[in-house]
Scaffold this motif. Structure first.
Motif, PDB file in Angstrom:
ATOM      1  N   LEU A 165       0.852  -1.198   0.000  1.00 19.27           N
ATOM      2  CA  LEU A 165       0.000   0.000   0.000  1.00 19.27           C
ATOM      3  C   LEU A 165       0.885   1.245   0.000  1.00 19.27           C
ATOM      4  N   GLU A 166       1.618   1.418  -1.088  1.00 16.09           N
ATOM      5  CA  GLU A 166       2.619   2.479  -1.188  1.00 16.09           C
ATOM      6  C   GLU A 166       2.035   3.878  -1.145  1.00 16.09           C
ATOM      7  N   GLU A 167       0.773   4.048  -1.490  1.00 17.30           N
ATOM      8  CA  GLU A 167       0.186   5.386  -1.574  1.00 17.30           C
ATOM      9  C   GLU A 167      -0.321   5.918  -0.243  1.00 17.30           C
ATOM     10  N   ILE A 168      -0.245   5.112   0.799  1.00 15.39           N
ATOM     11  CA  ILE A 168      -0.702   5.566   2.111  1.00 15.39           C
ATOM     12  C   ILE A 168       0.340   6.510   2.703  1.00 15.39           C
ATOM     13  N   VAL A 169      -0.131   7.666   3.154  1.00 12.39           N
ATOM     14  CA  VAL A 169       0.771   8.640   3.768  1.00 12.39           C
ATOM     15  C   VAL A 169       0.652   8.546   5.288  1.00 12.39           C
ATOM     16  N   ASP A 170       1.749   8.839   5.955  1.00 12.77           N
ATOM     17  CA  ASP A 170       1.798   8.693   7.412  1.00 12.77           C
ATOM     18  C   ASP A 170       0.770   9.563   8.131  1.00 12.77           C
ATOM     19  N   ALA A 171       0.491  10.751   7.610  1.00 12.80           N
ATOM     20  CA  ALA A 171      -0.497  11.617   8.263  1.00 12.80           C
ATOM     21  C   ALA A 171      -1.870  10.948   8.297  1.00 12.80           C
ATOM     22  N   SER A 172      -2.222  10.243   7.245  1.00 17.59           N
ATOM     23  CA  SER A 172      -3.505   9.530   7.220  1.00 17.59           C
ATOM     24  C   SER A 172      -3.507   8.386   8.222  1.00 17.59           C
ATOM     25  N   LEU A 189      -5.206   6.146  13.444  1.00 13.46           N
ATOM     26  CA  LEU A 189      -4.845   5.574  14.749  1.00 13.46           C
ATOM     27  C   LEU A 189      -5.495   6.360  15.880  1.00 13.46           C
ATOM     28  N   ARG A 190      -5.422   7.660  15.801  1.00 10.40           N
ATOM     29  CA  ARG A 190      -6.029   8.499  16.848  1.00 10.40           C
ATOM     30  C   ARG A 190      -7.531   8.294  16.914  1.00 10.40           C
TER      31      ARG A 190
END
Length: 98
Positions: free
Chosen positions: A44-51, A56-57
């Motif tokens: 899932l290379e297109e997932i960005v950490d901010a998302s 998670l929050r």
């Protein structure tokens, strides 16, 4: 196909799946986001950490994940997220719906 919309629709599912067997941290510096790195390694290379961090929050706030802070070897403490019974039920429900 617009993969951004697809990923947004399954982000809860993949984040829950990423921590179901081992707790992981969702904060870091640079490319040091453990759970985001797991998801990219799974294709899932297109997932960005901010998302991932926002998910998670939100899941933690909804009671689907537990969280705790632990020391880090190379910097400030990290917030880890872990699976619980509510998260397990949510993941099973999402698997069934897929």
């Amino acid at each position: 196909m617009d993969t951004t919309r697809l990923l947004k629709g399954v982000l809860d599912f993949v984040v829950l799946a990423a921590v179901q067997h081992e707790d992981g941290y969702g904060d870091g510096y640079g490319d040091d986001y453990d759970i985001g790195r797991r998801l990219r390694a799974a294709g899932l290379e297109e997932i960005v950490d901010a998302s991932v961090y926002g998910t998670l929050r939100r899941l933690s706030g909804a009671g689907a994940l537990t969280s705790y802070v632990a020391p880090s070897d190379g910097g400030p403490h990290r917030k880890y997220y872990g699976f619980n019974d509510q998260g397990r039920a949510m993941l099973a429900e999402q698997r069934d719906s897929w």
